[in-house]
Design a protein around this motif. Sequence first.
Motif, PDB file in Angstrom:
ATOM      1  N   ASP A  72     -26.619  -3.305 -11.052  1.00 43.27           N
ATOM      2  CA  ASP A  72     -26.526  -4.110 -12.266  1.00 43.27           C
ATOM      3  C   ASP A  72     -25.569  -3.562 -13.314  1.00 43.27           C
ATOM      4  OD1 ASP A  72     -28.364  -5.787 -11.114  1.00 43.27           O
ATOM      5  OD2 ASP A  72     -30.082  -4.984 -12.227  1.00 43.27           O
ATOM      6  N   VAL A  73     -25.398  -2.258 -13.368  1.00 40.05           N
ATOM      7  CA  VAL A  73     -24.579  -1.673 -14.418  1.00 40.05           C
ATOM      8  C   VAL A  73     -23.279  -1.076 -13.873  1.00 40.05           C
ATOM      9  CG1 VAL A  73     -24.508   0.055 -16.269  1.00 40.05           C
ATOM     10  CG2 VAL A  73     -26.615  -1.205 -15.826  1.00 40.05           C
ATOM     11  N   ILE A  74     -23.410  -0.116 -12.997  1.00 35.96           N
ATOM     12  CA  ILE A  74     -22.228   0.631 -12.549  1.00 35.96           C
ATOM     13  C   ILE A  74     -21.275  -0.249 -11.757  1.00 35.96           C
ATOM     14  CG2 ILE A  74     -21.449   2.531 -11.101  1.00 35.96           C
ATOM     15  CD1 ILE A  74     -23.902   4.075 -11.969  1.00 35.96           C
ATOM     16  N   PHE A  75     -21.757  -1.000 -10.781  1.00 36.29           N
ATOM     17  CA  PHE A  75     -20.859  -1.828  -9.969  1.00 36.29           C
ATOM     18  C   PHE A  75     -20.134  -2.871 -10.808  1.00 36.29           C
ATOM     19  CE2 PHE A  75     -23.127  -1.083  -5.648  1.00 36.29           C
ATOM     20  CZ  PHE A  75     -22.464   0.123  -5.527  1.00 36.29           C
ATOM     21  N   HIS A  76     -20.823  -3.431 -11.801  1.00 38.16           N
ATOM     22  CA  HIS A  76     -20.149  -4.401 -12.665  1.00 38.16           C
ATOM     23  C   HIS A  76     -19.040  -3.736 -13.469  1.00 38.16           C
ATOM     24  CE1 HIS A  76     -22.511  -7.905 -11.751  1.00 38.16           C
ATOM     25  NE2 HIS A  76     -23.614  -7.206 -11.866  1.00 38.16           N
ATOM     26  N   GLU A  77     -19.293  -2.535 -13.964  1.00 36.53           N
ATOM     27  CA  GLU A  77     -18.265  -1.822 -14.719  1.00 36.53           C
ATOM     28  C   GLU A  77     -17.101  -1.433 -13.808  1.00 36.53           C
ATOM     29  OE1 GLU A  77     -16.265  -0.236 -17.910  1.00 36.53           O
ATOM     30  OE2 GLU A  77     -17.980  -1.576 -17.850  1.00 36.53           O
ATOM     31  N   TRP A  78     -17.408  -0.888 -12.623  1.00 35.90           N
ATOM     32  CA  TRP A  78     -16.343  -0.544 -11.673  1.00 35.90           C
ATOM     33  C   TRP A  78     -15.551  -1.781 -11.305  1.00 35.90           C
ATOM     34  CZ3 TRP A  78     -19.277   2.902  -7.633  1.00 35.90           C
ATOM     35  CH2 TRP A  78     -19.415   4.186  -8.139  1.00 35.90           C
ATOM     36  N   ASN A  79     -16.251  -2.879 -11.093  1.00 36.19           N
ATOM     37  CA  ASN A  79     -15.596  -4.129 -10.720  1.00 36.19           C
ATOM     38  C   ASN A  79     -14.577  -4.529 -11.790  1.00 36.19           C
ATOM     39  OD1 ASN A  79     -15.178  -6.405  -9.088  1.00 36.19           O
ATOM     40  ND2 ASN A  79     -16.612  -7.601 -10.311  1.00 36.19           N
ATOM     41  N   ARG A  80     -14.975  -4.464 -13.051  1.00 41.41           N
ATOM     42  CA  ARG A  80     -14.078  -4.825 -14.146  1.00 41.41           C
ATOM     43  C   ARG A  80     -12.868  -3.896 -14.184  1.00 41.41           C
ATOM     44  NH1 ARG A  80     -12.980  -3.098 -18.919  1.00 41.41           N
ATOM     45  NH2 ARG A  80     -14.621  -1.546 -18.987  1.00 41.41           N
ATOM     46  N   VAL A  81     -13.113  -2.601 -14.132  1.00 42.75           N
ATOM     47  CA  VAL A  81     -12.032  -1.619 -14.210  1.00 42.75           C
ATOM     48  C   VAL A  81     -11.125  -1.707 -12.984  1.00 42.75           C
ATOM     49  CG1 VAL A  81     -11.532   0.860 -14.216  1.00 42.75           C
ATOM     50  CG2 VAL A  81     -13.323  -0.048 -15.693  1.00 42.75           C
ATOM     51  N   LEU A  82     -11.699  -1.840 -11.815  1.00 36.31           N
ATOM     52  CA  LEU A  82     -10.898  -1.878 -10.595  1.00 36.31           C
ATOM     53  C   LEU A  82     -10.118  -3.181 -10.472  1.00 36.31           C
ATOM     54  CD1 LEU A  82     -13.347  -0.124  -8.128  1.00 36.31           C
ATOM     55  CD2 LEU A  82     -11.377   0.843  -9.311  1.00 36.31           C
ATOM     56  N   ILE A  83     -10.667  -4.278 -10.966  1.00 33.75           N
ATOM     57  CA  ILE A  83      -9.906  -5.532 -10.967  1.00 33.75           C
ATOM     58  C   ILE A  83      -8.706  -5.403 -11.893  1.00 33.75           C
ATOM     59  CG2 ILE A  83      -9.976  -7.936 -11.778  1.00 33.75           C
ATOM     60  CD1 ILE A  83     -12.723  -8.164 -10.466  1.00 33.75           C
ATOM     61  N   GLN A  84      -8.887  -4.744 -13.026  1.00 30.98           N
ATOM     62  CA  GLN A  84      -7.752  -4.509 -13.926  1.00 30.98           C
ATOM     63  C   GLN A  84      -6.685  -3.673 -13.221  1.00 30.98           C
ATOM     64  OE1 GLN A  84      -9.500  -2.639 -17.351  1.00 30.98           O
ATOM     65  NE2 GLN A  84      -9.966  -4.583 -18.364  1.00 30.98           N
ATOM     66  N   GLY A  85      -7.110  -2.627 -12.514  1.00 29.18           N
ATOM     67  CA  GLY A  85      -6.161  -1.789 -11.778  1.00 29.18           C
ATOM     68  C   GLY A  85      -5.453  -2.569 -10.686  1.00 29.18           C
ATOM     69  N   ALA A  86      -6.189  -3.391  -9.957  1.00 29.17           N
ATOM     70  CA  ALA A  86      -5.585  -4.194  -8.894  1.00 29.17           C
ATOM     71  C   ALA A  86      -4.616  -5.217  -9.467  1.00 29.17           C
ATOM     72  CB  ALA A  86      -6.677  -4.894  -8.079  1.00 29.17           C
ATOM     73  N   THR A  87      -4.928  -5.757 -10.642  1.00 23.99           N
ATOM     74  CA  THR A  87      -4.030  -6.707 -11.300  1.00 23.99           C
ATOM     75  C   THR A  87      -2.724  -6.032 -11.680  1.00 23.99           C
ATOM     76  OG1 THR A  87      -5.935  -7.927 -12.138  1.00 23.99           O
ATOM     77  CG2 THR A  87      -3.836  -8.328 -13.240  1.00 23.99           C
ATOM     78  N   ILE A  88      -2.813  -4.792 -12.134  1.00 25.87           N
ATOM     79  CA  ILE A  88      -1.604  -4.044 -12.484  1.00 25.87           C
ATOM     80  C   ILE A  88      -0.759  -3.791 -11.242  1.00 25.87           C
ATOM     81  CG2 ILE A  88      -0.776  -1.786 -13.302  1.00 25.87           C
ATOM     82  CD1 ILE A  88      -3.223  -1.840 -15.240  1.00 25.87           C
ATOM     83  N   THR A 128       0.805  -1.225   0.000  1.00 25.01           N
ATOM     84  CA  THR A 128       0.000   0.000   0.000  1.00 25.01           C
ATOM     85  C   THR A 128       0.834   1.269   0.000  1.00 25.01           C
ATOM     86  OG1 THR A 128      -0.221  -0.081   2.409  1.00 25.01           O
ATOM     87  CG2 THR A 128      -1.979  -1.094   1.109  1.00 25.01           C
ATOM     88  N   SER A 129       2.122   1.164   0.315  1.00 25.75           N
ATOM     89  CA  SER A 129       2.965   2.357   0.290  1.00 25.75           C
ATOM     90  C   SER A 129       3.706   2.510  -1.032  1.00 25.75           C
ATOM     91  CB  SER A 129       3.968   2.322   1.438  1.00 25.75           C
ATOM     92  OG  SER A 129       4.828   1.202   1.294  1.00 25.75           O
ATOM     93  N   SER A 130       3.532   1.554  -1.933  1.00 21.16           N
ATOM     94  CA  SER A 130       4.207   1.637  -3.233  1.00 21.16           C
ATOM     95  C   SER A 130       3.526   2.704  -4.099  1.00 21.16           C
ATOM     96  CB  SER A 130       4.173   0.285  -3.937  1.00 21.16           C
ATOM     97  OG  SER A 130       2.847  -0.066  -4.241  1.00 21.16           O
ATOM     98  N   PRO A 131       4.299   3.358  -4.964  1.00 19.70           N
ATOM     99  CA  PRO A 131       3.723   4.432  -5.788  1.00 19.70           C
ATOM    100  C   PRO A 131       2.598   3.948  -6.700  1.00 19.70           C
ATOM    101  CG  PRO A 131       6.084   4.150  -6.262  1.00 19.70           C
ATOM    102  CD  PRO A 131       5.721   3.183  -5.195  1.00 19.70           C
ATOM    103  N   TYR A 132       2.708   2.760  -7.269  1.00 23.59           N
ATOM    104  CA  TYR A 132       1.659   2.270  -8.159  1.00 23.59           C
ATOM    105  C   TYR A 132       0.391   1.945  -7.388  1.00 23.59           C
ATOM    106  CZ  TYR A 132       4.673  -1.642  -6.885  1.00 23.59           C
ATOM    107  OH  TYR A 132       5.487  -2.503  -6.195  1.00 23.59           O
ATOM    108  N   CYS A 133       0.510   1.481  -6.154  1.00 30.77           N
ATOM    109  CA  CYS A 133      -0.675   1.207  -5.342  1.00 30.77           C
ATOM    110  C   CYS A 133      -1.322   2.524  -4.884  1.00 30.77           C
ATOM    111  CB  CYS A 133      -0.326   0.339  -4.140  1.00 30.77           C
ATOM    112  SG  CYS A 133      -1.788  -0.200  -3.227  1.00 30.77           S
ATOM    113  N   LEU A 134      -0.515   3.491  -4.508  1.00 30.91           N
ATOM    114  CA  LEU A 134      -1.066   4.787  -4.096  1.00 30.91           C
ATOM    115  C   LEU A 134      -1.818   5.451  -5.254  1.00 30.91           C
ATOM    116  CD1 LEU A 134       1.853   6.157  -1.899  1.00 30.91           C
ATOM    117  CD2 LEU A 134      -0.364   5.289  -1.135  1.00 30.91           C
ATOM    118  N   GLN A 135      -1.308   5.291  -6.461  1.00 30.19           N
ATOM    119  CA  GLN A 135      -1.984   5.824  -7.633  1.00 30.19           C
ATOM    120  C   GLN A 135      -3.324   5.114  -7.835  1.00 30.19           C
ATOM    121  OE1 GLN A 135       0.188   5.202 -11.264  1.00 30.19           O
ATOM    122  NE2 GLN A 135      -0.861   6.858 -12.322  1.00 30.19           N
ATOM    123  N   PHE A 136      -3.335   3.806  -7.660  1.00 30.80           N
ATOM    124  CA  PHE A 136      -4.563   3.025  -7.782  1.00 30.80           C
ATOM    125  C   PHE A 136      -5.572   3.432  -6.707  1.00 30.80           C
ATOM    126  CE2 PHE A 136      -6.897  -0.848  -6.409  1.00 30.80           C
ATOM    127  CZ  PHE A 136      -7.706  -0.995  -7.522  1.00 30.80           C
TER     128      PHE A 136
END
Length: 163
Positions: free
Chosen positions: A118-134, A82-90
């Motif tokens: 049904d719509v927004i949380f699924h989209e956020w979930n997809r985008v945020l999972i991609q960010g967490a994967t990075i 959590t203190s890494s720059p890429y995590c702080l950016q996320f």
Amino acid sequence: LDTAVCKLLLRGTSLSKIYRILHNIASPSSASSSSSLTAINILSRSLIVINLYFDELIFGQQSIPHLIIKHIHQYGIPQSITSSPYCLQFITRLSKPIYDTIKVLALNKNRQHTYIKDVIFHEWNRVLIQGATIVDHHYRQEYNSKNAGANTNATTTTANDKN
């Protein structure tokens, strides 16, 4: 001043508590109670939303990224991540969806809940999972390079000790 507003302002010290309090007072099962957001008048709901985010802090007390980091640590994620720059950016990027979610819970717009779930949380979930994967990829890459450097140093030291 409604007790739900006071409870939220005084006890809303973590994301879990804020979410739980808003969810409990906004849930349809508690609609009959006097602390339900559906039973709370427009003034009380307005007080919650006004105090939700001011001086760039949740309830004027803590930053959203700080609350997210505390929440992440509760699930066992180490501080080195959590203190890494890429995590702080996320986490900074994650702050807006978290704020929006809290605000929707505070406003209790029931007609929007289905669309949001049904719509927004699924989209956020997809985008945020991609960010967490990075973030995970960068952390593993950094961790592996540190371990490879430590192993190289240990091998060099062992070879020098034999000579």
